[in-house]
Each structure stands twice: as structure tokens, then as C-alpha cells.
Design a protein around this motif. Structure first.
Motif, PDB file in Angstrom:
ATOM      1  N   ALA A  32       0.832  -1.209   0.000  1.00 45.99           N
ATOM      2  CA  ALA A  32       0.000   0.000   0.000  1.00 45.99           C
ATOM      3  C   ALA A  32       0.870   1.265   0.000  1.00 45.99           C
ATOM      4  CB  ALA A  32      -0.938   0.000   1.200  1.00 45.99           C
ATOM      5  N   GLU A  33       1.969   1.246   0.736  1.00 48.62           N
ATOM      6  CA  GLU A  33       2.880   2.403   0.745  1.00 48.62           C
ATOM      7  C   GLU A  33       3.559   2.574  -0.604  1.00 48.62           C
ATOM      8  OE1 GLU A  33       3.924   2.252   5.508  1.00 48.62           O
ATOM      9  OE2 GLU A  33       5.222   1.191   4.100  1.00 48.62           O
ATOM     10  N   TRP A  35       2.144   1.842  -3.464  1.00 45.60           N
ATOM     11  CA  TRP A  35       1.104   2.472  -4.286  1.00 45.60           C
ATOM     12  C   TRP A  35       1.083   3.985  -4.060  1.00 45.60           C
ATOM     13  CZ3 TRP A  35      -1.840   1.603  -8.372  1.00 45.60           C
ATOM     14  CH2 TRP A  35      -2.862   2.504  -8.631  1.00 45.60           C
ATOM     15  N   GLN A  36       1.185   4.414  -2.814  1.00 42.77           N
ATOM     16  CA  GLN A  36       1.182   5.846  -2.509  1.00 42.77           C
ATOM     17  C   GLN A  36       2.347   6.559  -3.185  1.00 42.77           C
ATOM     18  OE1 GLN A  36       1.190   5.782   1.764  1.00 42.77           O
ATOM     19  NE2 GLN A  36      -1.041   5.770   1.889  1.00 42.77           N
ATOM     20  N   SER A  39       1.590   6.444  -7.311  1.00 45.74           N
ATOM     21  CA  SER A  39       0.341   6.987  -7.828  1.00 45.74           C
ATOM     22  C   SER A  39       0.036   8.329  -7.173  1.00 45.74           C
ATOM     23  CB  SER A  39      -0.805   6.010  -7.573  1.00 45.74           C
ATOM     24  OG  SER A  39      -2.023   6.592  -7.972  1.00 45.74           O
ATOM     25  N   GLU A  42      -3.775   9.240  -7.116  1.00 42.47           N
ATOM     26  CA  GLU A  42      -4.647   8.433  -6.254  1.00 42.47           C
ATOM     27  C   GLU A  42      -3.838   7.912  -5.070  1.00 42.47           C
ATOM     28  OE1 GLU A  42      -7.289   5.538  -8.102  1.00 42.47           O
ATOM     29  OE2 GLU A  42      -6.518   6.259 -10.014  1.00 42.47           O
ATOM     30  N   PRO A  43      -3.583   8.759  -4.073  1.00 42.42           N
ATOM     31  CA  PRO A  43      -2.737   8.306  -2.969  1.00 42.42           C
ATOM     32  C   PRO A  43      -3.313   7.131  -2.181  1.00 42.42           C
ATOM     33  CG  PRO A  43      -3.613  10.497  -2.543  1.00 42.42           C
ATOM     34  CD  PRO A  43      -4.020  10.116  -3.926  1.00 42.42           C
ATOM     35  N   GLU A  44      -4.620   7.001  -2.116  1.00 40.49           N
ATOM     36  CA  GLU A  44      -5.235   5.854  -1.457  1.00 40.49           C
ATOM     37  C   GLU A  44      -5.484   4.768  -2.496  1.00 40.49           C
ATOM     38  OE1 GLU A  44      -5.906   5.301   1.819  1.00 40.49           O
ATOM     39  OE2 GLU A  44      -4.811   7.162   2.165  1.00 40.49           O
ATOM     40  N   MET A  45      -4.965   3.591  -2.248  1.00 37.67           N
ATOM     41  CA  MET A  45      -5.146   2.497  -3.198  1.00 37.67           C
ATOM     42  C   MET A  45      -6.604   2.060  -3.209  1.00 37.67           C
ATOM     43  SD  MET A  45      -2.952  -0.990  -3.597  1.00 37.67           S
ATOM     44  CE  MET A  45      -3.478  -1.737  -2.086  1.00 37.67           C
ATOM     45  N   PRO A  46      -7.237   2.040  -4.381  1.00 37.06           N
ATOM     46  CA  PRO A  46      -8.624   1.570  -4.456  1.00 37.06           C
ATOM     47  C   PRO A  46      -8.754   0.142  -3.928  1.00 37.06           C
ATOM     48  CG  PRO A  46      -7.988   2.644  -6.497  1.00 37.06           C
ATOM     49  CD  PRO A  46      -6.739   2.489  -5.676  1.00 37.06           C
ATOM     50  N   ASP A  47      -9.873  -0.148  -3.280  1.00 31.38           N
ATOM     51  CA  ASP A  47     -10.099  -1.452  -2.665  1.00 31.38           C
ATOM     52  C   ASP A  47     -10.090  -2.606  -3.656  1.00 31.38           C
ATOM     53  OD1 ASP A  47     -10.324  -0.335  -0.135  1.00 31.38           O
ATOM     54  OD2 ASP A  47     -12.495  -0.123  -0.281  1.00 31.38           O
ATOM     55  N   ASP A  61      -1.157  -4.928   2.953  1.00 30.58           N
ATOM     56  CA  ASP A  61      -0.271  -4.715   4.099  1.00 30.58           C
ATOM     57  C   ASP A  61       0.961  -5.629   4.075  1.00 30.58           C
ATOM     58  OD1 ASP A  61      -1.536  -7.109   4.685  1.00 30.58           O
ATOM     59  OD2 ASP A  61      -2.090  -6.528   6.727  1.00 30.58           O
TER      60      ASP A  61
END
Length: 79
Positions: A32-33, A35-36, A39, A42-47, A61
Motif C-alpha cells: 500500500a505504501e 502504491w502511494q 500513484s 490516487e494516494p489511497e489504493m482503491p479497494d 499490508d
């Protein structure tokens, strides 16, 4: 820590590239980090994004190690 990040299908189109080589400080990053970092729009990774480390599906995680290949996939649908 050095890792390869790959993007597939619509994520490749959305991000405008198929791969990144990242140099990260330390050795304690999660998928997830990553991805941040890659991207900015889109700093929050889509579910619904699927993630893998070294070709094995993992949860966001999961910890990344030096030399790993991290991949991001859009959801897969079929008929």
C-alpha cells in the motif's frame, strides 16, 4: 532497497507507464505504501486493485523486501 513495480491493463493506461524501478530508504515498506509513492493522483489504493509480490497475490499490508517485484492489477472480470 531496490524494487520493480509493474502495472497491468487499465492501470498501465491510467498511470501512463508499465513499470517503475524504485529505490526506497530502509526496508520496511508495504505494498500500500508503494502504491502511494507511485500513484500521485490516487494516494489511497482503491479497494478493488489486486496486488502481488514476486507473482504471488498478497494483501496491501504485505511487506516488500529488497529485489522484490510488486505488481498492481485491476479487478478481473469474466463472463
Amino acid at each position: 532497497m531496490s524494487i520493480t513495480v509493474k502495472y497491468f491493463a487499465s492501470l498501465r493506461e491510467r498511470l501512463g507507464r508499465s513499470e517503475d524501478q524504485l529505490e526506497l530508504p530502509g526496508d520496511d515498506s508495504t505494498v500500500a505504501e508503494i502504491w502511494q509513492r507511485v500513484s500521485e493522483s490516487e494516494p489511497e489504493m482503491p479497494d478493488n486493485i489486486l496486488t502481488a509480490i514476486n507473482m504471488e497475490y498478497v494483501k496491501p499490508d504485505a511487506r516488500v523486501k529488497d529485489g522484490d517485484e510488486v505488481a498492481f492489477f485491476p479487478p478481473v472480470t469474466g463472463g
